[in-house]
Design a protein around this motif. Structure first.
Motif, mmCIF file in Angstrom:
data_model
loop_
_atom_site.group_PDB
_atom_site.id
_atom_site.type_symbol
_atom_site.label_atom_id
_atom_site.label_comp_id
_atom_site.label_asym_id
_atom_site.label_seq_id
_atom_site.Cartn_x
_atom_site.Cartn_y
_atom_site.Cartn_z
ATOM 1 N N LYS A 221 68.459 18.223 54.713
ATOM 2 C CA LYS A 221 68.746 17.893 56.113
ATOM 3 C C LYS A 221 67.509 18.052 57.006
ATOM 4 O O LYS A 221 67.216 17.195 57.847
ATOM 5 N N ALA B 275 65.025 15.237 56.350
ATOM 6 C CA ALA B 275 65.586 13.964 56.831
ATOM 7 C C ALA B 275 65.383 13.838 58.340
ATOM 8 O O ALA B 275 65.028 12.761 58.848
ATOM 9 N N GLU B 276 65.553 14.949 59.044
ATOM 10 C CA GLU B 276 65.415 14.920 60.503
ATOM 11 C C GLU B 276 63.958 14.696 60.927
ATOM 12 O O GLU B 276 63.687 13.981 61.895
ATOM 13 N N ASN C 158 63.440 10.979 60.447
ATOM 14 C CA ASN C 158 64.171 10.204 61.455
ATOM 15 C C ASN C 158 63.521 10.319 62.831
ATOM 16 O O ASN C 158 63.480 9.339 63.591
ATOM 17 N N GLN D 242 66.935 4.652 58.989
ATOM 18 C CA GLN D 242 67.247 6.072 59.129
ATOM 19 C C GLN D 242 67.712 6.629 57.788
ATOM 20 O O GLN D 242 68.280 5.905 56.958
ATOM 21 N N LYS E 140 69.498 10.204 55.598
ATOM 22 C CA LYS E 140 70.335 11.390 55.757
ATOM 23 C C LYS E 140 70.255 12.233 54.492
ATOM 24 O O LYS E 140 69.854 11.749 53.427
ATOM 25 N N GLU E 141 70.628 13.480 54.649
ATOM 26 C CA GLU E 141 70.603 14.424 53.531
ATOM 27 C C GLU E 141 71.443 13.887 52.376
ATOM 28 O O GLU E 141 72.602 13.537 52.542
ATOM 29 N N GLN E 142 70.845 13.833 51.185
ATOM 30 C CA GLN E 142 71.606 13.411 50.015
ATOM 31 C C GLN E 142 70.797 13.622 48.738
ATOM 32 O O GLN E 142 69.591 13.871 48.779
#
Length: 342
Positions: free
Chosen positions: A233, A236-237, A240, A269, A271-273
């Motif tokens: 997370k 990812a931020e 982004n 964009q 995201k956490e994954q």
């Protein structure tokens, strides 16, 4: 598009057999992906091309000393094991040589006997599932007994294992290094941060499929290997925020590139994954998130040269490679670097 469209003649003496004494003193070719204009620099000059607010994305995977040499119980026949993927209960998918000794039920001993193995399954692709037996922590045993799985085109012995690791490697699990990152030093990374460039990390465990030749005649007929990735997370931020601010996301290596393009949505964009990706990027692909790439010089007709051709054009990239050969750049894992931007 045909695979042979990505062939170029590479003199063997340009294949780097060992790393330079100083990581960031490799040569750097700077390529404008639109015009094809080329500049010749040294890798530490990369900081001149990075702007405050840009996001540099690094793959923090760490290479396992995944090559083991053992002897068959009973006969003493020599056997080479290359660990590829860990499954449950100390069972690994492995590449074994010679295969005829790797029958189900065959048992092997490594070192002084602190590690033992038994073949439990032969897979459709010819690899074996092997169960390992040991006391203590497997990674520590592997560190004592294993060797670095250097690519087949490196014929010289590596004196210092850490030179086949990036200085920021952390997450153990790769069978090969994300080699574009080998050029960074701690000092260069500190200077990059001080300039206001953000650094984010992804993890993609590089498999040996990265060296697998493309045997199909047509590019689209090639089946890409699958590799495990993780993006948390926090990172990812960071990525982004750069995109939202109109700044560039710069992938260090084809592994970071493939991870980002696998995760990104159409708006660019992430995201956490985590999961497996078998994304195959070749000309015609529309990039969703990556704005610039730092990469090494790759094998003729490889999926890697196809990826960077997709980022520019085949004609511009193949011409840049022609210039690299003429100027005696060093190729492949321990070779020189390229920065592709616009």
């Amino acid at each position: 598009m045909k695979v042979k469209d990505f062939y170029f003649d590479l003199p063997k003496e340009l294949i780097a057999q060992h790393p330079l004494e100083k990581r960031d003193e490799s040569r750097l070719m700077v390529l404008n992906k639109k015009s094809g204009e080329v500049e010749h620099k040294v890798f530490k000059d990369i900081i001149e091309y990075l702007n405050p607010g840009d996001c540099l994305v690094l793959n923090d995977t760490r290479v396992m000393p995944a090559r083991l040499y053992g002897a068959k119980e009973g006969s003493g026949g020599k056997m080479e094991f290359l660990l590829l993927n860990r499954h449950e209960d100390d069972i690994w998918e492995t590449l074994v040589k010679p295969g005829k000794r790797g029958k189900v039920g065959a048992k092997f001993v490594f070192g002084n006997g602190e590690l033992k193995a038994e073949v439990v399954e032969v897979l459709d692709n010819g690899n074996r599932k092997v169960k390992f037996y040991y006391d203590g922590i497997f990674e520590e045993v592997l560190d004592r007994l294993g060797e670095m799985p250097l690519p087949p085109y490196i014929e010289e012995k590596l004196e210092d294992r850490e030179r086949y690791q990036t200085v920021y490697s952390k997450e153990v699990g790769s069978a090969a290094a994300p080699t574009a990152g080998l050029h960074f030093t701690d000092e260069l990374l500190q200077a990059i941060k001080k300039k206001g460039i953000n650094i984010a990390f992804v993890t993609l465990h590089v498999g040996l499929g990265t060296f697998r030749p493309v045997k199909a005649e047509e590019i689209q007929d090639h089946e890409m290997h699958s590799e495990y990735y993780i993006l948390d997370k926090e990172n990812a931020e960071i990525i982004n925020n750069a995109k939202r601010s109109g700044k560039r996301v710069i992938a260090v290596g084809t592994t970071s590139n493939r991870t980002l393009e696998s995760i990104a949505n159409e708006e660019g964009q992430v995201k956490e994954q985590s999961g497996y990706t078998s994304i195959f990027i070749y000309p015609g692909y529309k990039f969703k998130i990556v704005d610039a790439i730092i990469t090494n010089f790759h094998l003729p007709e490889s999926t890697l040269i196809m990826l960077i051709s997709a980022f520019s054009t085949r004609e511009i990239v193949m011409n840049a490679y022609k210039i690299a050969v003429e100027n005696k750049y060093r190729f492949f894992s321990f070779g020189d670097a390229m920065f592709i931007h616009e």
